[in-house]
Design a protein around this motif. Structure first.
Motif, PDB file in Angstrom:
ATOM      1  N   ILE A 203       0.758  -0.871  -0.330  1.00 16.41           N
ATOM      2  CA  ILE A 203       0.167   0.252  -0.127  1.00 16.41           C
ATOM      3  C   ILE A 203       1.297   1.081  -0.163  1.00 16.41           C
ATOM      4  O   ILE A 203       1.865   0.809   0.570  1.00 16.41           O
ATOM      5  CB  ILE A 203      -1.264  -0.016   1.035  1.00 16.41           C
ATOM      6  CG1 ILE A 203      -1.933  -1.507   1.209  1.00 16.41           C
ATOM      7  CG2 ILE A 203      -1.238   1.332   1.215  1.00 16.41           C
ATOM      8  CD1 ILE A 203      -2.931  -1.251   2.454  1.00 16.41           C
ATOM      9  N   ALA A 204       0.657   1.732  -0.562  1.00 18.71           N
ATOM     10  CA  ALA A 204       1.471   3.350  -1.046  1.00 18.71           C
ATOM     11  C   ALA A 204       0.888   3.982  -1.053  1.00 18.71           C
ATOM     12  O   ALA A 204      -1.000   4.813  -1.743  1.00 18.71           O
ATOM     13  CB  ALA A 204       2.567   2.959  -2.036  1.00 18.71           C
ATOM     14  N   ALA A 205       1.219   6.417  -0.953  1.00 20.54           N
ATOM     15  CA  ALA A 205       0.811   6.602  -0.977  1.00 20.54           C
ATOM     16  C   ALA A 205       2.362   8.131  -1.567  1.00 20.54           C
ATOM     17  O   ALA A 205       3.018   7.523  -1.121  1.00 20.54           O
ATOM     18  CB  ALA A 205       0.097   7.571   0.596  1.00 20.54           C
ATOM     19  N   ALA A 206       0.995   9.028  -2.647  1.00 15.54           N
ATOM     20  CA  ALA A 206       2.451   9.983  -2.864  1.00 15.54           C
ATOM     21  C   ALA A 206       2.443  11.321  -1.884  1.00 15.54           C
ATOM     22  O   ALA A 206       1.884  11.720  -1.664  1.00 15.54           O
ATOM     23  CB  ALA A 206       2.316  10.835  -4.199  1.00 15.54           C
ATOM     24  N   ILE A 207       3.796  11.986  -1.985  1.00 12.03           N
ATOM     25  CA  ILE A 207       4.631  12.254  -1.291  1.00 12.03           C
ATOM     26  C   ILE A 207       4.192  13.458  -2.112  1.00 12.03           C
ATOM     27  O   ILE A 207       4.403  13.940  -3.413  1.00 12.03           O
ATOM     28  CB  ILE A 207       6.308  12.126  -0.736  1.00 12.03           C
ATOM     29  CG1 ILE A 207       5.768  11.438  -0.352  1.00 12.03           C
ATOM     30  CG2 ILE A 207       6.622  13.343  -0.118  1.00 12.03           C
ATOM     31  CD1 ILE A 207       7.746  10.603   0.094  1.00 12.03           C
ATOM     32  N   ASP A 208       3.548  14.678  -1.681  1.00 12.08           N
ATOM     33  CA  ASP A 208       3.644  15.895  -2.479  1.00 12.08           C
ATOM     34  C   ASP A 208       4.290  17.114  -2.042  1.00 12.08           C
ATOM     35  O   ASP A 208       4.478  17.578  -0.303  1.00 12.08           O
ATOM     36  CB  ASP A 208       1.871  16.347  -2.389  1.00 12.08           C
ATOM     37  CG  ASP A 208       1.650  17.863  -3.167  1.00 12.08           C
ATOM     38  OD1 ASP A 208       1.100  17.315  -4.399  1.00 12.08           O
ATOM     39  OD2 ASP A 208       1.750  18.692  -1.879  1.00 12.08           O
ATOM     40  N   ARG A 209       4.755  17.870  -2.424  1.00 14.33           N
ATOM     41  CA  ARG A 209       5.370  19.394  -2.133  1.00 14.33           C
ATOM     42  C   ARG A 209       5.314  20.298  -3.118  1.00 14.33           C
ATOM     43  O   ARG A 209       5.421  20.709  -4.046  1.00 14.33           O
ATOM     44  CB  ARG A 209       7.389  18.662  -2.429  1.00 14.33           C
ATOM     45  CG  ARG A 209       7.800  20.014  -1.465  1.00 14.33           C
ATOM     46  CD  ARG A 209       9.445  19.739  -2.424  1.00 14.33           C
ATOM     47  NE  ARG A 209       9.508  20.326  -4.470  1.00 14.33           N
ATOM     48  CZ  ARG A 209      10.142  20.016  -4.959  1.00 14.33           C
ATOM     49  NH1 ARG A 209      11.733  19.429  -3.744  1.00 14.33           N
ATOM     50  NH2 ARG A 209      10.451  20.846  -5.707  1.00 14.33           N
ATOM     51  N   GLY A 210       4.125  21.173  -2.537  1.00 12.98           N
ATOM     52  CA  GLY A 210       3.481  22.345  -2.994  1.00 12.98           C
ATOM     53  C   GLY A 210       2.753  21.880  -3.806  1.00 12.98           C
ATOM     54  O   GLY A 210       2.903  22.652  -5.154  1.00 12.98           O
ATOM     55  N   GLY A 211       2.132  20.832  -4.057  1.00 11.05           N
ATOM     56  CA  GLY A 211       1.254  20.596  -4.947  1.00 11.05           C
ATOM     57  C   GLY A 211       2.130  19.728  -6.263  1.00 11.05           C
ATOM     58  O   GLY A 211       1.222  19.437  -7.226  1.00 11.05           O
ATOM     59  N   GLN A 212       3.389  19.755  -5.846  1.00 18.00           N
ATOM     60  CA  GLN A 212       3.767  18.532  -7.217  1.00 18.00           C
ATOM     61  C   GLN A 212       4.421  17.295  -6.242  1.00 18.00           C
ATOM     62  O   GLN A 212       4.631  17.371  -5.284  1.00 18.00           O
ATOM     63  CB  GLN A 212       4.988  19.265  -7.305  1.00 18.00           C
ATOM     64  CG  GLN A 212       6.361  18.705  -8.296  1.00 18.00           C
ATOM     65  CD  GLN A 212       7.495  19.209  -8.602  1.00 18.00           C
ATOM     66  OE1 GLN A 212       7.716  20.636  -8.141  1.00 18.00           O
ATOM     67  NE2 GLN A 212       8.399  18.407  -9.073  1.00 18.00           N
ATOM     68  N   THR A 213       4.667  16.225  -7.499  1.00 20.21           N
ATOM     69  CA  THR A 213       4.723  15.098  -6.345  1.00 20.21           C
ATOM     70  C   THR A 213       5.573  14.668  -6.576  1.00 20.21           C
ATOM     71  O   THR A 213       6.670  14.487  -7.497  1.00 20.21           O
ATOM     72  CB  THR A 213       4.280  13.807  -7.168  1.00 20.21           C
ATOM     73  OG1 THR A 213       2.097  13.727  -7.238  1.00 20.21           O
ATOM     74  CG2 THR A 213       3.764  11.852  -6.974  1.00 20.21           C
ATOM     75  N   VAL A 214       6.517  14.468  -5.512  1.00 19.23           N
ATOM     76  CA  VAL A 214       8.204  14.363  -5.696  1.00 19.23           C
ATOM     77  C   VAL A 214       8.684  13.433  -5.176  1.00 19.23           C
ATOM     78  O   VAL A 214       9.999  12.480  -5.325  1.00 19.23           O
ATOM     79  CB  VAL A 214       9.120  15.642  -4.523  1.00 19.23           C
ATOM     80  CG1 VAL A 214       8.354  16.321  -5.211  1.00 19.23           C
ATOM     81  CG2 VAL A 214       8.285  15.273  -3.052  1.00 19.23           C
ATOM     82  N   GLY A 215       7.758  12.074  -4.496  1.00 14.59           N
ATOM     83  CA  GLY A 215       7.823  10.391  -3.983  1.00 14.59           C
ATOM     84  C   GLY A 215       6.796   9.996  -3.512  1.00 14.59           C
ATOM     85  O   GLY A 215       5.492  10.730  -3.862  1.00 14.59           O
ATOM     86  N   THR A 216       7.406   8.726  -3.189  1.00 13.57           N
ATOM     87  CA  THR A 216       5.886   7.725  -2.858  1.00 13.57           C
ATOM     88  C   THR A 216       7.152   7.516  -1.330  1.00 13.57           C
ATOM     89  O   THR A 216       8.007   7.187  -1.227  1.00 13.57           O
ATOM     90  CB  THR A 216       5.707   7.235  -3.764  1.00 13.57           C
ATOM     91  OG1 THR A 216       6.738   6.168  -4.193  1.00 13.57           O
ATOM     92  CG2 THR A 216       5.017   7.468  -5.001  1.00 13.57           C
ATOM     93  N   VAL A 217       5.724   6.837  -0.627  1.00 18.65           N
ATOM     94  CA  VAL A 217       5.872   5.885   0.348  1.00 18.65           C
ATOM     95  C   VAL A 217       4.980   4.641   0.425  1.00 18.65           C
ATOM     96  O   VAL A 217       3.917   4.469  -0.067  1.00 18.65           O
ATOM     97  CB  VAL A 217       6.186   6.929   1.834  1.00 18.65           C
ATOM     98  CG1 VAL A 217       4.796   7.314   2.111  1.00 18.65           C
ATOM     99  CG2 VAL A 217       6.727   5.614   2.854  1.00 18.65           C
ATOM    100  N   SER A 218       6.030   3.824   0.687  1.00 15.23           N
ATOM    101  CA  SER A 218       4.873   2.668   1.286  1.00 15.23           C
ATOM    102  C   SER A 218       5.102   1.531   2.188  1.00 15.23           C
ATOM    103  O   SER A 218       5.979   1.007   2.998  1.00 15.23           O
ATOM    104  CB  SER A 218       4.864   1.542  -0.191  1.00 15.23           C
ATOM    105  OG  SER A 218       6.500   1.178  -0.779  1.00 15.23           O
ATOM    106  N   VAL A 219       4.268   0.188   2.582  1.00 21.08           N
ATOM    107  CA  VAL A 219       4.912  -0.246   3.684  1.00 21.08           C
ATOM    108  C   VAL A 219       4.100  -1.770   2.544  1.00 21.08           C
ATOM    109  O   VAL A 219       3.209  -1.929   1.732  1.00 21.08           O
ATOM    110  CB  VAL A 219       3.175  -0.367   4.908  1.00 21.08           C
ATOM    111  CG1 VAL A 219       3.281  -1.648   5.761  1.00 21.08           C
ATOM    112  CG2 VAL A 219       3.516   1.325   5.448  1.00 21.08           C
ATOM    113  N   ALA A 220       5.015  -2.514   2.641  1.00 23.00           N
ATOM    114  CA  ALA A 220       4.342  -4.114   2.286  1.00 23.00           C
ATOM    115  C   ALA A 220       4.988  -5.111   2.771  1.00 23.00           C
ATOM    116  O   ALA A 220       5.899  -5.066   3.370  1.00 23.00           O
ATOM    117  CB  ALA A 220       5.584  -3.705   0.674  1.00 23.00           C
ATOM    118  N   GLY A 221       3.621  -6.366   2.766  1.00 25.24           N
ATOM    119  CA  GLY A 221       4.156  -7.599   4.028  1.00 25.24           C
ATOM    120  C   GLY A 221       3.843  -8.765   2.667  1.00 25.24           C
ATOM    121  O   GLY A 221       2.465  -8.028   2.026  1.00 25.24           O
ATOM    122  N   PRO A 222       3.994  -9.743   3.698  1.00 26.79           N
ATOM    123  CA  PRO A 222       2.933 -11.501   3.350  1.00 26.79           C
ATOM    124  C   PRO A 222       1.496 -10.812   3.620  1.00 26.79           C
ATOM    125  O   PRO A 222       1.183 -10.321   4.010  1.00 26.79           O
ATOM    126  CB  PRO A 222       3.713 -12.179   4.310  1.00 26.79           C
ATOM    127  CG  PRO A 222       4.691 -11.749   5.346  1.00 26.79           C
ATOM    128  CD  PRO A 222       4.581 -10.156   4.726  1.00 26.79           C
TER     129      PRO A 222
END
Length: 259
Positions: A203-222
């Motif tokens: 499951i992931a979400a976008a990292i927003d910086r001033g209205g611009q997507t600069v990265g993503t972060v996620s949790v993953a597992g079995p």
């Protein structure tokens, strides 16, 4: 197969190919993959070897990257303070979720993994293959990123990315994929259910910086632990972490200081 023309393009094409494969490759394969004559590829590799970017394995004659590119990448990350600032936030999510947490940054029209923290202490541990580039069409991180783009651009980028390395899943029904991206955008998080690896959910979400997507972060597992009952809970934590990372994003601070 892709066609490269100028000398600069060819140099970068060779470096990108060797970086993607992360292993020694024979001259013929490099020439074939880049649609180059063997003589031209050989001259290019010799030049890169002289400059310290590529080395030839004595036993096989195959070519591979030196550590120069990795060292420069580490220098750049150190200068931006990106990992220094973001690492504690990633570690916090890993401890809370008890699963693998990863962060990727946007580079042109791709995502690149830069931080990985294992939160699982007992039982099964999801430990993916260490590669830099994030697959876009099948990963939760990729879909979180694509959902923030114009739909036409998102589909173009996803198809192009899948074609680069013959990804297992192709976007067969564009309309269905667009609907998935629309759902992802509306709820704020993306999910990958065993699309990349059997038995793994992310499951992931976008990292927003001033209205611009600069990265993503996620949790993953079995999938035995990242069950449907936990999806909303994990998604909430992931989105909260993404918001924190957007507030702390050091590249924004550096840009503001310089301007």
């Amino acid at each position: 197969m892709r066609i490269v023309n100028s000398l600069v393009e060819r140099c970068f094409a060779v470096i990108e190919l060797l970086a993607t494969e992360a292993s020694a490759m024979r001259l013929g394969e490099i020439a074939e993959r880049l649609d180059l004559q063997k003589s031209a590829a050989h001259r290019m590799l010799n030049t890169l070897s002289e400059k310290g970017w590529v080395e030839q394995v004595p036993e096989t004659g195959f070519y591979k990257l030196t550590l120069r590119l990795a060292i420069l990448g580490q220098r750049f990350l150190s200068a931006t303070h990106l990992t220094d600032v973001c690492q504690p936030v990633i570690e916090e999510l890993a401890a809370e979720s008890g699963e693998l947490v990863r962060m990727a940054v946007v580079q042109s029209e791709t995502l690149t993994w830069i931080i990985q923290v294992q939160g699982a202490r007992n039982g099964l541990k999801y430990q993916p293959e260490m590669v830099a580039r994030v697959r876009l069409a099948t990963t939760a991180n990729g879909k979180a990123y694509l959902s923030r783009l114009d739909p036409t651009d998102a589909i173009r980028i996803a198809i192009s990315d899948s074609a680069r390395d013959g990804e297992r899943r192709s976007i067969v029904v564009v309309e269905e994929f667009m609907e998935e991206l629309k759902l992802t955008l509306n709820r704020g998080w993306a999910i990958s259910r065993e699309e990349v690896e059997i038995g793994v959910v992310a499951i992931a979400a976008a990292i927003d910086r001033g209205g611009q997507t600069v990265g993503t972060v996620s949790v993953a597992g079995p999938s035995s632990r990242v069950t449907a009952e936990r999806h909303e809970e994990i998604a909430s934590s992931v989105m909260s972490t993404a918001a924190k990372l957007g507030e702390l994003w050091p590249l924004r601070q550096r840009y503001n200081n310089e301007n």
